[in-house]
Design an enzyme around this catalytic site. Structure first.
Site, PDB file in Angstrom:
ATOM      1  N   THR A 183       0.846  -1.205   0.000  1.00  0.00           N
ATOM      2  CA  THR A 183       0.000   0.000   0.000  1.00  0.00           C
ATOM      3  C   THR A 183       0.873   1.244   0.000  1.00  0.00           C
ATOM      4  O   THR A 183       1.807   1.346   0.793  1.00  0.00           O
ATOM      5  CB  THR A 183      -0.925  -0.012   1.239  1.00  0.00           C
ATOM      6  OG1 THR A 183      -1.756  -1.164   1.163  1.00  0.00           O
ATOM      7  CG2 THR A 183      -1.780   1.248   1.299  1.00  0.00           C
ATOM      8  N   LYS A 219      -1.982   7.493 -16.559  1.00  0.00           N
ATOM      9  CA  LYS A 219      -1.161   7.733 -15.357  1.00  0.00           C
ATOM     10  C   LYS A 219      -1.115   9.227 -15.052  1.00  0.00           C
ATOM     11  O   LYS A 219      -0.878  10.043 -15.939  1.00  0.00           O
ATOM     12  CB  LYS A 219       0.255   7.178 -15.570  1.00  0.00           C
ATOM     13  CG  LYS A 219       1.095   7.248 -14.317  1.00  0.00           C
ATOM     14  CD  LYS A 219       2.314   6.353 -14.413  1.00  0.00           C
ATOM     15  CE  LYS A 219       3.213   6.497 -13.202  1.00  0.00           C
ATOM     16  NZ  LYS A 219       2.577   6.092 -11.940  1.00  0.00           N
ATOM     17  N   HIS A 241       4.696   5.236 -19.647  1.00  0.00           N
ATOM     18  CA  HIS A 241       3.503   4.600 -19.084  1.00  0.00           C
ATOM     19  C   HIS A 241       2.278   4.961 -19.915  1.00  0.00           C
ATOM     20  O   HIS A 241       2.306   5.901 -20.701  1.00  0.00           O
ATOM     21  CB  HIS A 241       3.266   5.054 -17.628  1.00  0.00           C
ATOM     22  CG  HIS A 241       4.133   4.334 -16.636  1.00  0.00           C
ATOM     23  ND1 HIS A 241       5.383   4.803 -16.281  1.00  0.00           N
ATOM     24  CD2 HIS A 241       3.951   3.184 -15.939  1.00  0.00           C
ATOM     25  CE1 HIS A 241       5.925   3.969 -15.398  1.00  0.00           C
ATOM     26  NE2 HIS A 241       5.081   2.977 -15.173  1.00  0.00           N
ATOM     27  N   GLY A 285       6.983   6.379  -9.651  1.00  0.00           N
ATOM     28  CA  GLY A 285       7.670   6.018  -8.405  1.00  0.00           C
ATOM     29  C   GLY A 285       8.853   5.104  -8.693  1.00  0.00           C
ATOM     30  O   GLY A 285       9.890   5.179  -8.027  1.00  0.00           O
ATOM     31  N   THR A 286       8.715   4.254  -9.699  1.00  0.00           N
ATOM     32  CA  THR A 286       9.808   3.339 -10.048  1.00  0.00           C
ATOM     33  C   THR A 286      10.982   4.110 -10.650  1.00  0.00           C
ATOM     34  O   THR A 286      12.150   3.802 -10.366  1.00  0.00           O
ATOM     35  CB  THR A 286       9.297   2.279 -11.041  1.00  0.00           C
ATOM     36  OG1 THR A 286       8.226   1.587 -10.412  1.00  0.00           O
ATOM     37  CG2 THR A 286      10.378   1.293 -11.427  1.00  0.00           C
ATOM     38  N   ALA A 306       7.674  -0.339  -2.438  1.00  0.00           N
ATOM     39  CA  ALA A 306       6.902   0.516  -3.348  1.00  0.00           C
ATOM     40  C   ALA A 306       6.738  -0.172  -4.691  1.00  0.00           C
ATOM     41  O   ALA A 306       5.856   0.179  -5.468  1.00  0.00           O
ATOM     42  CB  ALA A 306       7.604   1.850  -3.533  1.00  0.00           C
TER      43      ALA A 306
END
Ligand code: NAD
Length: 262
Positions: free
Chosen positions: A96, A156, A152, A162-163, A120
């Protein structure tokens, strides 16, 4: 045959919850012993999987049946589940995102009572890539420029992903730099020449791309491109199930995917 590991899923009705159930049912080494969703969820009362367990909103009454809890839900639900699990000594895997600083602090404190693995990104490939990026960044050294590219799907809403940030941090770590101090988030107009220690980010949005990340290590006369391409969201579920198998034999403490893989 080995006894299957009993898993309780918090957020069982969500996108990740459904993927976890599907992937767990595909192996005979895992058994779903609890499927938990929020009060009022349409999924409550449903009979799930070969064992026909009933989805409920009450983790406390089924926690004793679980060897590990896997949570992909909301920050509040994650914290409630972690408290119940800590009271019963059951390890927790959680993916989460969006925990507040206070929730993160409480989760870290609960890790003194039970093993908690938080990541994450649960993709095995992305976590391996991060390690390779750190290695390439350190070994290449000055004279090689580091750039992170990500692509992506068009829905999005945040950028960079985040990656991409995780990979940028790995690149910065390889040079003993703080990403916040060296990141160049965008370039436009007369930017001037690139400095040697900056880490640049490029972002593409379009179509239905699940997720692509490349870290470029660019030198004079040569460059390395380290790439991960996701084609299936099941990578996160399979990574979390692998993490659960690993976590249930660990002592209390705070862990991440790197602890599982390396
Ligand atoms: P989702 O909205 O599809 O699912 C969330 C589920 O949690 C829903 O079924 C919802 O009803 C349930 N829920 C809400 N309150 C609850 C409660 N009190 N008790 C139990 N269940 C409750 O979201 P999703 O796409 O499955 O993502 C869930 C979380 O996982 C998000 O925070 C997301 O960012 C994160 N995520 C992490 C990774 C990773 O690799 N770490 C990958 C994908 C998603």
């Amino acid at each position: 045959m080995k006894t299957p590991l009993n898993i309780g899923i918090v957020g069982a009705g969500g996108r990740m919850g459904r993927s976890l159930l599907e992937n767990a049912f595909a192996t005979d080494t895992l058994n779903i012993s609890a499927a938990i969703d929020r009060p009022g969820s349409a999924r409550l009362g449903e009979q799930i999987g070969p064992q026909q367990i009933i989805a409920t909103d009450d983790l406390a009454s089924s926690i004793e049946e679980c060897d590990v809890i896997i949570d992909f839900s909301t920050p509040d639900a994650c914290m409630s589940a972690a408290r119940v699990a800590a009271d019963s000594g059951v390890p927790v895997v959680t993916g989460t995102t969006g925990l507040s600083a206070a929730q993160q602090e409480e989760l870290n404190v609960l890790a003194a009572q039970i093993p908690i693995l938080q990541a994450a990104n649960f993709s095995v490939g992305v976590n391996i890539l991060a390690k390779l990026v750190e290695l390439a960044s350190r070994a290449s050294g000055e004279g090689f420029d580091l750039e992170v590219f990500e692509a992506h799907h068009k829905h999005k809403v945040d950028a960079p992903s985040g990656t991409a940030l995780m990979l940028g941090k790995a690149a910065a770590k390889g040079r003993d730099l703080d990403l916040e101090e060296v990141a160049t988030w965008a370039r436009e107009g007369h930017t001037g020449a690139r400095s040697s220690d900056e880490i640049g980010f490029q972002v593409l949005r379009g179509g239905d791309i699940v997720g692509e990340h490349t870290v470029f290590v660019c030198g004079a006369g040569e460059r390395i491109e380290l790439t991960h391409r996701a084609t299936d969201r099941g990578i996160f579920a399979r990574g979390a199930l692998r993490a659960a198998r690993w976590l249930h034999t660990q002592p209390p403490g705070k862990y991440d995917m790197a602890d599982v893989l390396f």
